[in-house]
Write a protein that holds these residues in place. Structure first.
Motif, PDB file in Angstrom:
ATOM      1  N   LEU B 230       0.993  -1.240   0.055  1.00  0.00           N
ATOM      2  CA  LEU B 230      -0.086   0.065  -0.005  1.00  0.00           C
ATOM      3  C   LEU B 230       0.965   1.410   0.085  1.00  0.00           C
ATOM      4  N   LEU B 231       1.991   1.231   0.758  1.00  0.00           N
ATOM      5  CA  LEU B 231       2.868   2.316   0.827  1.00  0.00           C
ATOM      6  C   LEU B 231       3.536   2.769  -0.440  1.00  0.00           C
ATOM      7  N   GLY B 232       3.900   1.636  -1.188  1.00  0.00           N
ATOM      8  CA  GLY B 232       4.360   1.856  -2.755  1.00  0.00           C
ATOM      9  C   GLY B 232       3.416   2.358  -3.586  1.00  0.00           C
ATOM     10  N   VAL B 233       2.300   2.056  -3.370  1.00  0.00           N
ATOM     11  CA  VAL B 233       0.938   2.593  -4.187  1.00  0.00           C
ATOM     12  C   VAL B 233       0.835   3.825  -3.990  1.00  0.00           C
ATOM     13  N   ALA B 234       0.866   4.399  -2.562  1.00  0.00           N
ATOM     14  CA  ALA B 234       0.471   5.680  -2.217  1.00  0.00           C
ATOM     15  C   ALA B 234       1.825   6.474  -2.625  1.00  0.00           C
ATOM     16  N   PHE B 235       2.989   6.048  -2.398  1.00  0.00           N
ATOM     17  CA  PHE B 235       4.193   6.992  -3.072  1.00  0.00           C
ATOM     18  C   PHE B 235       3.950   7.094  -4.594  1.00  0.00           C
ATOM     19  N   ASN B 236       3.429   6.281  -5.378  1.00  0.00           N
ATOM     20  CA  ASN B 236       3.352   6.411  -6.830  1.00  0.00           C
ATOM     21  C   ASN B 236       2.334   7.303  -7.177  1.00  0.00           C
ATOM     22  N   SER B 237       1.251   7.502  -6.433  1.00  0.00           N
ATOM     23  CA  SER B 237      -0.117   8.023  -6.434  1.00  0.00           C
ATOM     24  C   SER B 237       0.753   9.705  -6.176  1.00  0.00           C
ATOM     25  N   LEU B 238       1.307   9.714  -5.230  1.00  0.00           N
ATOM     26  CA  LEU B 238       1.930  10.994  -4.692  1.00  0.00           C
ATOM     27  C   LEU B 238       2.836  11.585  -5.680  1.00  0.00           C
ATOM     28  N   THR B 239       3.521  10.845  -6.326  1.00  0.00           N
ATOM     29  CA  THR B 239       4.463  11.455  -7.499  1.00  0.00           C
ATOM     30  C   THR B 239       3.760  11.781  -8.609  1.00  0.00           C
ATOM     31  N   ASP B 240       2.560  11.058  -9.300  1.00  0.00           N
ATOM     32  CA  ASP B 240       1.638  11.180 -10.138  1.00  0.00           C
ATOM     33  C   ASP B 240       1.102  12.657  -9.876  1.00  0.00           C
TER      34      ASP B 240
END
Ligand code: ADP
Ligand code: MG
Lengths: 260, 257
Positions: B230-240
């Motif tokens: 989930l953390l990985g997904v959240a990080f990627n959404s943040l950069t998007d």
């Protein structure tokens, strides 16, 4: 007002050096529209970079004497390129105000100065758009607005209409001439299109193949109508054929003596 | 909005089928709950871990280390990379050194980092820093070098020099690729953060995974893995999101491409 004497430029690179320009003399009068013609690679873009002060000449001098009591110095230049001239990360309005920003004009004032010029070039409604949302012709209109709004001493144009379709090119040629005359901005306009130079220029400078030297300096009849079909005029047609002959020999020496 | 929900439903379709099959498989006795505890069991464990505060504490420990290492790595890598992209003479000095050290798997340097910074959080943060530093540096350098030279010419013809070139051309011109580099730096930081915790920490998501494995509490193992994912997904959404806000000029950025 702009006097270049004996301009030469050698590019030094890893595998030797290239002489792009050799002893070029160029004068530009107040309000004059000068077209520079020459085979590809002969140093036309280099000539503009020298005048703009982006690169330093290997030899020769550039002297700028402004008309209105300003001390001689560097001319303030604005450049318009064939493509990629607008910054993709700035809106149309920001792009237009870029020259002013570099002169230290504040944001509000830039906007106030840019807006009417954008309207004049027919781009009034596009201030908030990004360049990638515009057609090539519209982008060149914005590039022209940016150039004019910075009130340059010299407008430098490097084959600005080369990638436009014939229709937009003809319209922009006519518009450019009328805006330029209205403001009295002197222009150095690079092109490889003889018809374009006949339509636009007050004077044509023909350069030789690399290294670029001045082959001919041809004043055109003043006060004519700057139409895209100028080449059909018999007098201009003769000049055009003369230039064709010169350039033909420059780009294909084996054609020497052949008549076109 | 409507199409947005459709997209989310489509994205959830495959995971839902997988979870359903897993659950059924466990209940039917086809797979061993020892290795594959039922998703519902994992969910209950996750809720219990969250309620007890252990999950929050571990998550926070990991996030703090990653944030610190990331800040240092990006803080060093970004300016250095921009400068290397801008000035070929500077690149010529630094590039061979970067190439040589970058080729080493970062995790292999962990023992040396422990010698240098101690076996505690110092070396962990140092390892995370390395994980963020190299992708940031290399992407920032590439980002500047791919800027069309024409833009420099335009800016210079209007009289821009030095700092103006940096702020008007180099920074905005490199931003889309710099943000892509930031995304890699974030992923690199998380990867090495978890790796360092697996090896030496008792707390943090990596520590939690390792402890669960050692004590054979597989449902806790899966719970920790789930949160890490989930953390990985959240990080990627943040950069998007950062790309969309900071670089809106990128063609296609407005529809999230
Ligand atoms: N930065 C540079 N370094 C080395 N050679 C260059 C550079 N810019 C241009 N040249 C060379 O100088 C010559 C003239 O280039 P340019 O002025 O762009 O010609 P034109 O605009 O007339 O096509 C070409 O042979 C080109 O390869
Ligand atoms: Mg050229």
């Amino acid at each position: 007002m702009l006097h270049c004497r004996g301009l030469s430029k050698r590019y030094e690179s890893g595998n030797g050096s290239v002489t792009a320009l050799e002893k070029v003399d160029l004068d530009l009068a107040e309000g004059e529209f000068l077209c520079v013609l020459g085979p590809s690679g002969c140093g036309k873009s280099t000539l503009l970079r020298l005048v703009a002060g982006i690169v330093a000449p290997s030899a020769g001098s550039i002297e700028f004497v402004p008309g209105c009591g300003r001390p001689p110095g560097r001319p303030r230049c604005a450049m318009v390129f064939q493509d990629h001239g607008l910054f993709p990360w700035m809106t149309v309005l920001e792009n237009t105000g870029f020259g002013l920003k570099m002169q230290g004009v504040a944001g509000k004032e830039r906007e106030a100065m840019s807006t009417p010029v954008l309207e004049q070039v027919g781009m009034g409604g596009f201030g908030r758009h990004y360049p990638h949302e515009l057609s090539m012709g519209m982008r060149q209109r914005v590039a022209l607005a940016r150039a004019f709004v910075s009130s340059p001493d010299v407008l430098l144009m490097d084959e600005p209409f080369a990638s436009l379709d014939a229709q937009s090119r003809a319209v922009l040629q006519r518009d450019l001439r009328s805006w330029q005359e209205e403001r009295g901005t002197p222009v150095i306009f690079i092109t490889h299109d003889i018809a374009e130079s006949l339509a636009l220029a007050d004077r044509i400078l023909v350069l030789s193949a690399r290294p670029g030297r001045v082959l001919a300096n041809i004043p055109l009849p003043p006060g004519r109508c700057h139409s895209p079909v100028a080449g059909f005029d018999p007098e201009l047609g003769a000049i055009g054929r003369e230039i064709w002959g010169m350039l033909g020999q420059e780009s294909c020496p084996e054609l020497q003596g052949a008549s076109l | 909005m409507n199409t947005g929900w459709k997209q989310i439903l489509r994205a959830l379709l495959l995971p839902c089928i997988l979870l359903l099959g897993w659950e059924l498989g466990v209940r039917a006795g086809w797979v061993s709950p020892m290795f594959f505890p039922a998703p519902t069991t994992i969910a209950v464990t996750l809720a219990a871990l969250a309620k007890s505060g252990r999950l929050g504490a571990d998550l926070l420990a990991t996030l703090l280390r990653v944030a610190l290492g990331l800040s240092i790595g990006v803080g060093l890598g970004l300016p250095l990379g921009l400068l290397m992209g801008w000035k070929p003479s500077f690149r010529a000095i630094v590039d061979p050194m970067v190439g040589a050290t970058h080729a080493l798997p970062k995790i292999a340097m962990y023992p040396i980092l422990m010698v240098l910074f101690g076996i505690g959080d110092g070396s962990r943060v140092a390892l995370i820093t390395l994980g963020a530093f190299f992708p940031m540096l290399i992407n920032a350098m590439t980002a500047v070098r791919q800027i069309d030279p024409r833009y420099f010419e335009v800016a210079e013809s209007y009289g821009a020099r030095g700092f103006r070139i940096l702020s008007e051309v180099i920074w905005p011109g490199s931003l889309p690729l710099v943000l892509a580099g930031f995304r890699l730096a974030l992923n690199g930081a998380l990867l090495l953060g978890i790796a360092a915790e697996l090896l030496t920490a008792r707390e943090g998501l990596g520590g939690m995974i390792w402890m669960a494995w050692q004590t054979f509490r597989t449902e806790e193992l899966y719970a920790a893995l789930f949160v890490t994912g989930l953390l990985g997904v959240a990080f990627n959404s943040l950069t998007d999101l950062m790309v969309r806000i900071l670089a809106p000029w990128r063609p296609g950025a407005e529809n999230g491409k």
